[in-house]
Design an enzyme around this catalytic site. Sequence first.
Site, PDB file in Angstrom:
ATOM      1  N   GLU A 128     -31.842 -21.499  29.137  1.00 29.51           N
ATOM      2  CA  GLU A 128     -33.021 -20.890  29.748  1.00 29.51           C
ATOM      3  C   GLU A 128     -32.638 -20.500  31.161  1.00 29.51           C
ATOM      4  O   GLU A 128     -32.410 -21.347  32.019  1.00 29.51           O
ATOM      5  CB  GLU A 128     -34.217 -21.839  29.766  1.00 29.51           C
ATOM      6  N   CYS A 160     -39.603 -20.837  37.094  1.00 35.65           N
ATOM      7  CA  CYS A 160     -38.926 -19.802  36.289  1.00 35.65           C
ATOM      8  C   CYS A 160     -39.898 -18.746  35.791  1.00 35.65           C
ATOM      9  O   CYS A 160     -39.531 -17.590  35.607  1.00 35.65           O
ATOM     10  CB  CYS A 160     -38.206 -20.446  35.110  1.00 35.65           C
TER      11      CYS A 160
END
Length: 479
Positions: free
Chosen positions: A245, A279
């Site tokens: 990720e 994020c």
Amino acid sequence: MKRLRNIIDGTPAEAANPQWRDVVNPATERVVAQIPVGSAADAAAAVESARRAHPAWARLDLADRLAHLSRIADNLERHVRELAELENEEMGKPIPLAEQFIAGGIAALRHNIERARSYPFIADVTAPGESGRTIVVREPVGVVGLIVPWNFTVTSILGALGPLLAAGNTVVIKPSEKAPLSAARLIELFELPPGVTNLLLGDARAGKPLAEHKDVKLLHFTGSVEAGRSVGTAAAARIQRAVLELGGNDPVLVDADVDVAATAKAVATSTFINSGQICTSSERIYVHRAVADEFIAALVAEAKTWTMSDNPYAQGLGPLVDDTQRAIVRAHVRDAVDRGATVLCGGEQPDRPGYFYPATVLTGLTSDMRIMKEETFGPVAPVTVVDSFADAIDLANATSFGLAATVYSSNPENLRRCTEINAALVWINEWQHGGVNTIHEPWGLSGMGASGAAASFDAATRPMSMLYSSTTNVPSARI
């Protein structure tokens, strides 16, 4: 001076490399601890500990492994404030926000414990009419390298750890060198058999050899695109798997039919919370021309309520993690202004201790600006006015990233088109919400490998099929 040490075989271990690096409180710029810089020898020792511990841990009954994990969750409930204070000290996150996300990490651990009870580690998949029986057994992969980012250290570890340990894997946890304090305390609180979880401290001098180690069978990495590309390359070179990720430059699409005040407040939160160091922070905002003026005015008013504070219990803007990150934010804003963008509020680094940067709203953006192409990871809201929802989708997809997106609309036809957005997660009319059965996989440079719900257990296991002839008595299975 507090000096942290690796935790290997359940005990603190001296590092092979005698060099140390500072851990700095970003609100005060004071050194609060030191960690070893790391080495290949440290990584090898941690992996070897996990390798030795794996057979016994994998042979435990599932119920026994889950009992260990349940005790961890119970223990962590008593230490939420302590862990939140450490996250504040190492990266500046306001303590109330840290407590909220740590509690979410514990809840995720508990949910994965329950999911493990029904996950098909052993499944009879014999089709009607087939001769014999086919049993699919999902075995643990072995040693896992879990490399987590500095912005949500505890939550990232707990979110990943449940499926990994429940499946019977052992883990080497490598926190960011910027935020190791909470990880070190977290692992002390686990009270697992020696070697089941190991702490590896350091920078790339520890992370790179961990990623390249021949006995690491799965790399689970969250971090930058540059580092993720290196981790993925290391896994590919050993023909092993990786779940990555990476970065994002997440869009927000604001339609013509929204409640402007409520939407501006929600977008401000998704942009400025944790000083934009999430994020899935909102980094590109596309607003329909019909409501643009009203929305921008409301967003600026909301931005001005996000005041900078070094009070660890305040809910406003804490500091950025370090001066390097602040320099990136500053450079993105300066580049946008030099290319014609307008600063409606913020945009100037304050003259005060700590790595602070104000809540900033920009308009007049163009696609060639760095802030529209790269991950900023700071409290900046770049707003672009569009003529239609279709234009907003096109601009949202004009990126190499695809982590998440948020849409504010009540138009049924426009909502149907949300599947056209290139993202792993698309939130509709509420940022960061979702059910326990969410499964997602990043798009483009934002990563690879599905995670969430059963997909996280799939990634943590290796399926094998046992094919029994019709004359064989199939033994009873032990999970």
